[in-house]
Motif scaffolding. Sequence first.
Motif, PDB file in Angstrom:
ATOM      1  N   ALA A  33       0.731  -0.788  -0.318  1.00 47.90           N
ATOM      2  CA  ALA A  33       0.340   0.344  -0.433  1.00 47.90           C
ATOM      3  C   ALA A  33       0.759   1.270   0.035  1.00 47.90           C
ATOM      4  O   ALA A  33       0.210   2.648  -0.447  1.00 47.90           O
ATOM      5  N   ILE A  34       2.596   1.229   0.532  1.00 44.42           N
ATOM      6  CA  ILE A  34       3.080   1.782   0.153  1.00 44.42           C
ATOM      7  C   ILE A  34       4.213   2.177  -0.765  1.00 44.42           C
ATOM      8  O   ILE A  34       4.646   0.865  -1.129  1.00 44.42           O
ATOM      9  N   THR A  35       3.795   3.200  -1.726  1.00 45.04           N
ATOM     10  CA  THR A  35       4.870   3.169  -2.839  1.00 45.04           C
ATOM     11  C   THR A  35       6.350   4.337  -2.386  1.00 45.04           C
ATOM     12  O   THR A  35       5.861   5.160  -1.808  1.00 45.04           O
ATOM     13  N   LEU A  36       7.748   4.117  -2.718  1.00 42.47           N
ATOM     14  CA  LEU A  36       8.499   4.644  -2.431  1.00 42.47           C
ATOM     15  C   LEU A  36       8.977   5.449  -3.778  1.00 42.47           C
ATOM     16  O   LEU A  36       9.216   4.526  -4.626  1.00 42.47           O
ATOM     17  N   GLU A  37       9.684   7.065  -3.511  1.00 44.26           N
ATOM     18  CA  GLU A  37      10.061   7.219  -5.282  1.00 44.26           C
ATOM     19  C   GLU A  37      11.681   7.930  -4.681  1.00 44.26           C
ATOM     20  O   GLU A  37      11.095   8.564  -4.010  1.00 44.26           O
ATOM     21  N   ASP A  38      12.606   7.294  -4.593  1.00 51.81           N
ATOM     22  CA  ASP A  38      13.843   7.852  -4.402  1.00 51.81           C
ATOM     23  C   ASP A  38      14.160   8.117  -2.715  1.00 51.81           C
ATOM     24  O   ASP A  38      15.116   8.997  -2.218  1.00 51.81           O
ATOM     25  N   GLY A  39      13.206   7.189  -2.520  1.00 49.05           N
ATOM     26  CA  GLY A  39      13.492   7.022  -0.974  1.00 49.05           C
ATOM     27  C   GLY A  39      12.291   7.536  -0.142  1.00 49.05           C
ATOM     28  O   GLY A  39      12.545   7.772   1.046  1.00 49.05           O
ATOM     29  N   LYS A  40      11.787   8.002  -0.876  1.00 46.56           N
ATOM     30  CA  LYS A  40      10.738   9.239  -0.363  1.00 46.56           C
ATOM     31  C   LYS A  40       8.829   8.006  -0.150  1.00 46.56           C
ATOM     32  O   LYS A  40       9.264   7.783  -1.298  1.00 46.56           O
ATOM     33  N   VAL A  41       8.281   8.103   0.666  1.00 45.91           N
ATOM     34  CA  VAL A  41       7.312   7.824   0.283  1.00 45.91           C
ATOM     35  C   VAL A  41       6.625   8.948  -0.278  1.00 45.91           C
ATOM     36  O   VAL A  41       5.844   9.907  -0.352  1.00 45.91           O
ATOM     37  N   THR A  42       5.786   8.167  -1.659  1.00 43.32           N
ATOM     38  CA  THR A  42       4.959   8.346  -2.295  1.00 43.32           C
ATOM     39  C   THR A  42       4.049   8.368  -3.460  1.00 43.32           C
ATOM     40  O   THR A  42       3.810   7.409  -3.476  1.00 43.32           O
ATOM     41  N   PHE A  43       2.401   8.937  -3.227  1.00 38.75           N
ATOM     42  CA  PHE A  43       1.700   8.475  -3.676  1.00 38.75           C
ATOM     43  C   PHE A  43       1.602   9.115  -5.561  1.00 38.75           C
ATOM     44  O   PHE A  43       1.436  10.456  -5.079  1.00 38.75           O
ATOM     45  N   THR A  44       0.964   8.466  -6.506  1.00 42.27           N
ATOM     46  CA  THR A  44       0.305   8.905  -7.674  1.00 42.27           C
ATOM     47  C   THR A  44      -0.786   8.629  -8.269  1.00 42.27           C
ATOM     48  O   THR A  44      -0.977   7.397  -7.832  1.00 42.27           O
ATOM     49  N   ARG A 144       8.084  15.030  16.604  1.00 43.73           N
ATOM     50  CA  ARG A 144       7.556  14.259  15.257  1.00 43.73           C
ATOM     51  C   ARG A 144       8.343  13.417  14.303  1.00 43.73           C
ATOM     52  O   ARG A 144       9.421  13.184  14.782  1.00 43.73           O
ATOM     53  N   TYR A 145       7.428  13.172  12.988  1.00 44.64           N
ATOM     54  CA  TYR A 145       8.156  11.860  12.367  1.00 44.64           C
ATOM     55  C   TYR A 145       7.704  12.365  10.884  1.00 44.64           C
ATOM     56  O   TYR A 145       7.571  13.075  10.408  1.00 44.64           O
ATOM     57  N   THR A 146       8.603  11.771  10.325  1.00 42.82           N
ATOM     58  CA  THR A 146       8.559  11.397   8.640  1.00 42.82           C
ATOM     59  C   THR A 146       7.103   9.986   8.406  1.00 42.82           C
ATOM     60  O   THR A 146       8.127   9.353   8.896  1.00 42.82           O
ATOM     61  N   ALA A 147       7.260  10.863   7.250  1.00 44.02           N
ATOM     62  CA  ALA A 147       6.236   9.377   6.749  1.00 44.02           C
ATOM     63  C   ALA A 147       7.513   7.959   6.208  1.00 44.02           C
ATOM     64  O   ALA A 147       6.879   6.745   7.021  1.00 44.02           O
ATOM     65  N   GLU A 148       8.852   8.042   6.072  1.00 37.94           N
ATOM     66  CA  GLU A 148       9.299   6.844   5.836  1.00 37.94           C
ATOM     67  C   GLU A 148      10.441   6.025   7.119  1.00 37.94           C
ATOM     68  O   GLU A 148      10.357   4.722   6.877  1.00 37.94           O
ATOM     69  N   GLU A 149      10.250   7.420   8.100  1.00 38.40           N
ATOM     70  CA  GLU A 149      10.064   6.254   9.561  1.00 38.40           C
ATOM     71  C   GLU A 149       8.382   5.825   9.964  1.00 38.40           C
ATOM     72  O   GLU A 149       8.949   4.764  10.844  1.00 38.40           O
ATOM     73  N   TRP A 150       8.002   6.144   9.778  1.00 32.18           N
ATOM     74  CA  TRP A 150       6.991   5.859  10.791  1.00 32.18           C
ATOM     75  C   TRP A 150       5.630   5.002  10.127  1.00 32.18           C
ATOM     76  O   TRP A 150       4.751   4.294  10.525  1.00 32.18           O
TER      77      TRP A 150
END
Length: 346
Positions: A33-44, A144-150
């Motif tokens: 359900a979670i997609t990564l682009e260049d290491g970032k959680v990204t939805f398109t 505080r969190y980023t999506a990538e760590e959470w």
Amino acid sequence: MKKLLFILLACLPLLGMAKDKKDNSDPKYLAGAITLEDGKVTFTHDIKAPSLSKEQLYQQMLDWANERFKPEDKLQSRVVYTNEQEGDIAASAEEYIVFSSSALSLDRTRIYYQYLIHVDNGICHMTMTRIRYWYDENRDGGQRYTAEEWITDDMALNKKKTKLAPICGKFRRETIDLKDQLFQSATDALGQKVLANETATPTVVPAQTLTPAQNGELKEVSATDLSANWSSQLQNGRITLTANEEEIEIKPENWGGFGKLFNKNVAYLLIAQDRIALSALMEQCTEYKLTFYAQGSTQPAAVIECKKSMSQKMTADDLKSLNIQADSNKSYTMYTGEITRTLLRQ
């Protein structure tokens, strides 16, 4: 160190730090359900609208973005970049996700993200990325969190990847729901634009026209072959809607006629939301059938089979702007169905 400890404790399913009555095993939120682009959680998401030009798409998406992303109280959402020539729009978003609310407690987080829109002739590409959270801000400054760590699989799912973890999982679920809401809202905005164009400019009927007969057999015809006065003839009789093996009679004013949506032949239905049984049937079905009877006849004059493609909530003011009469005390839903088969008695 304090932040790392909180993360480890929050994401351990056995601790049960938060009670969550929602379904934590829905596949929609699990692996993939979670997609990564260049290491970032990204939805398109892409919306295809072949009937709209780049200029039309840009203006419609700019109007939508300016309405969707605007400051509210201390939250500073706004459109931060526009380039009509390139077809680019960028918004910086800050809003609340509410997990639960009661008279005694409020469980919520701020979410920050970027929403990027790129349009070209007939297509709109949307991206949601750079997602961050500020949780429990009123307690010692919060966390505080980023999506990538959470909200990635490793953090927000149990070891078997079959359920959401109690704390991280609710962030993941609500973020996915927010993403879906954003993409659907933009899609609805474009759909309403196409609908407005179709209402203002009716489809030109070809020279070959067909009209319903009192006798004869039901024969399959093309939706584009029907005569210009075909709808009005059938509206004088009885209309039924059949879906999920249930049949309900509808009123002539529920029938919205024919049009084109994304280059496909479609039929429109306008249903007042106070017609509970009819609304429930339309919400639950994916395919349905409209049967038209000429006045005083017990034999179907025409049958239209449809696959539901889109629904749009509309107020009476929305409909009046499209030159459609509506009761100002009611709310409506416009259903658009792709026509898969048309039968006419000949």
